[in-house]
Write an enzyme that holds these catalytic residues in place. Sequence first.
Site, PDB file in Angstrom:
ATOM      1  N   ASP A   1       0.841  -1.198   0.000  1.00 30.25           N
ATOM      2  CA  ASP A   1       0.000   0.000   0.000  1.00 30.25           C
ATOM      3  C   ASP A   1       0.875   1.247   0.000  1.00 30.25           C
ATOM      4  O   ASP A   1       1.627   1.483   0.940  1.00 30.25           O
ATOM      5  CB  ASP A   1      -0.900   0.000   1.241  1.00 30.25           C
ATOM      6  CG  ASP A   1      -1.772   1.237   1.323  1.00 30.25           C
ATOM      7  OD1 ASP A   1      -2.941   1.152   0.902  1.00 30.25           O
ATOM      8  OD2 ASP A   1      -1.295   2.288   1.811  1.00 30.25           O
TER       9      ASP A   1
ATOM     10  N   TYR B   1       3.182   9.886  -0.485  1.00 25.72           N
ATOM     11  CA  TYR B   1       4.298   9.232   0.213  1.00 25.72           C
ATOM     12  C   TYR B   1       5.628   9.472  -0.496  1.00 25.72           C
ATOM     13  O   TYR B   1       6.687   9.297   0.098  1.00 25.72           O
ATOM     14  CB  TYR B   1       4.072   7.717   0.320  1.00 25.72           C
ATOM     15  CG  TYR B   1       2.855   7.278   1.093  1.00 25.72           C
ATOM     16  CD1 TYR B   1       2.076   8.187   1.812  1.00 25.72           C
ATOM     17  CD2 TYR B   1       2.475   5.943   1.100  1.00 25.72           C
ATOM     18  CE1 TYR B   1       0.946   7.768   2.505  1.00 25.72           C
ATOM     19  CE2 TYR B   1       1.352   5.510   1.803  1.00 25.72           C
ATOM     20  CZ  TYR B   1       0.586   6.427   2.489  1.00 25.72           C
ATOM     21  OH  TYR B   1      -0.526   6.009   3.179  1.00 25.72           O
TER      22      TYR B   1
ATOM     23  N   LYS C   1      -3.086   5.994  -4.093  1.00 32.87           N
ATOM     24  CA  LYS C   1      -4.173   6.912  -3.751  1.00 32.87           C
ATOM     25  C   LYS C   1      -4.001   8.249  -4.463  1.00 32.87           C
ATOM     26  O   LYS C   1      -2.873   8.689  -4.692  1.00 32.87           O
ATOM     27  CB  LYS C   1      -4.209   7.157  -2.230  1.00 32.87           C
ATOM     28  CG  LYS C   1      -4.127   5.870  -1.408  1.00 32.87           C
ATOM     29  CD  LYS C   1      -3.963   6.149   0.066  1.00 32.87           C
ATOM     30  CE  LYS C   1      -3.659   4.875   0.830  1.00 32.87           C
ATOM     31  NZ  LYS C   1      -2.227   4.487   0.752  1.00 32.87           N
TER      32      LYS C   1
ATOM     33  N   HIS D   1      -7.756   9.703  -1.102  1.00 28.85           N
ATOM     34  CA  HIS D   1      -6.962   9.698   0.124  1.00 28.85           C
ATOM     35  C   HIS D   1      -7.678  10.357   1.312  1.00 28.85           C
ATOM     36  O   HIS D   1      -7.620   9.845   2.428  1.00 28.85           O
ATOM     37  CB  HIS D   1      -5.615  10.373  -0.125  1.00 28.85           C
ATOM     38  CG  HIS D   1      -4.527   9.863   0.757  1.00 28.85           C
ATOM     39  ND1 HIS D   1      -3.216   9.773   0.361  1.00 28.85           N
ATOM     40  CD2 HIS D   1      -4.546   9.395   2.028  1.00 28.85           C
ATOM     41  CE1 HIS D   1      -2.477   9.275   1.344  1.00 28.85           C
ATOM     42  NE2 HIS D   1      -3.275   9.048   2.373  1.00 28.85           N
TER      43      HIS D   1
END
Length: 278
Positions: free
Chosen positions: A52, A57, A82, A115
């Site tokens: 994930d 990120y 996401k 998200h």
Amino acid sequence: MTIQLKGLNDVVELNNGVHMPRFGLGVWQVTEEGQVEQAVLSAVKAGYRSIDTAKIYGNEDGVGRAIRDCGVSRDELFITTKVWNADMGYESTLQAFQTSLDKLGLQQLDLYLIHWPVEGKIKDTWRAIEKLYKDGKVRAIGVCNFHIHHLEELLKDAEIKPMLNQVECHPLLGQVELREFCQKHGIVVEAWSPLMQGNLDLPELAELAKKHGKTPAQIVLRWDLQHGIVTIPKSTHENRIIENADLYDFELSQEDMALIDGINQNKRFGPDPDNFDF
């Protein structure tokens, strides 16, 4: 809910028939050079098949390199990313998806999620995600951090029901009402920060860890799985990645589960989806 658990190959069937691993690796905040690749490679070697990530990120390219280098065929892996808040909206979501897909080096994604529930942007974003699903670019679609009222609003107009809602969920934030709502509507619940960002020093967890010969982290992750909650603990250390997945040689009793359920304080370690600013 009684979940029969056998091992890391356990899957949950989403409401469109796609099978998703019940257990996987989260890679939030894993941004040091080479770190995410090593974490993913260690996880896959240990038997994990679900990874994930998210645009925000900043490590989709590293995840993609690890996917290519892991020695496991693409169809055995389940990859999630996401759409970030700043990219929400119809056309911008379509563009953001393609950027993520390119960074991951994939032809198709397994799961694409909104998200955060950005007010005024949810429905256009969901229309774009529905298009990606209809076009076969993603096998399953869903949301993150949606309260019941966010889901109710989305469901009013959604052509395709979300298959999953990824939320902060752990013994101190049990999310019982939300989990019941999602179960009623056929939406799988997935936990982020299942280990409470390391805040595991609770007497109830210590008691159960001693009883079962496990760590408090393993007790919490087993609790997730027995409740039917998909879980994606984050770690960058190979020994911890292996330890986190060592959950299938013991079982929590109904009394054990009730003891953990009773810890709930509705305490968040992350932002409240009704009050976030990023």
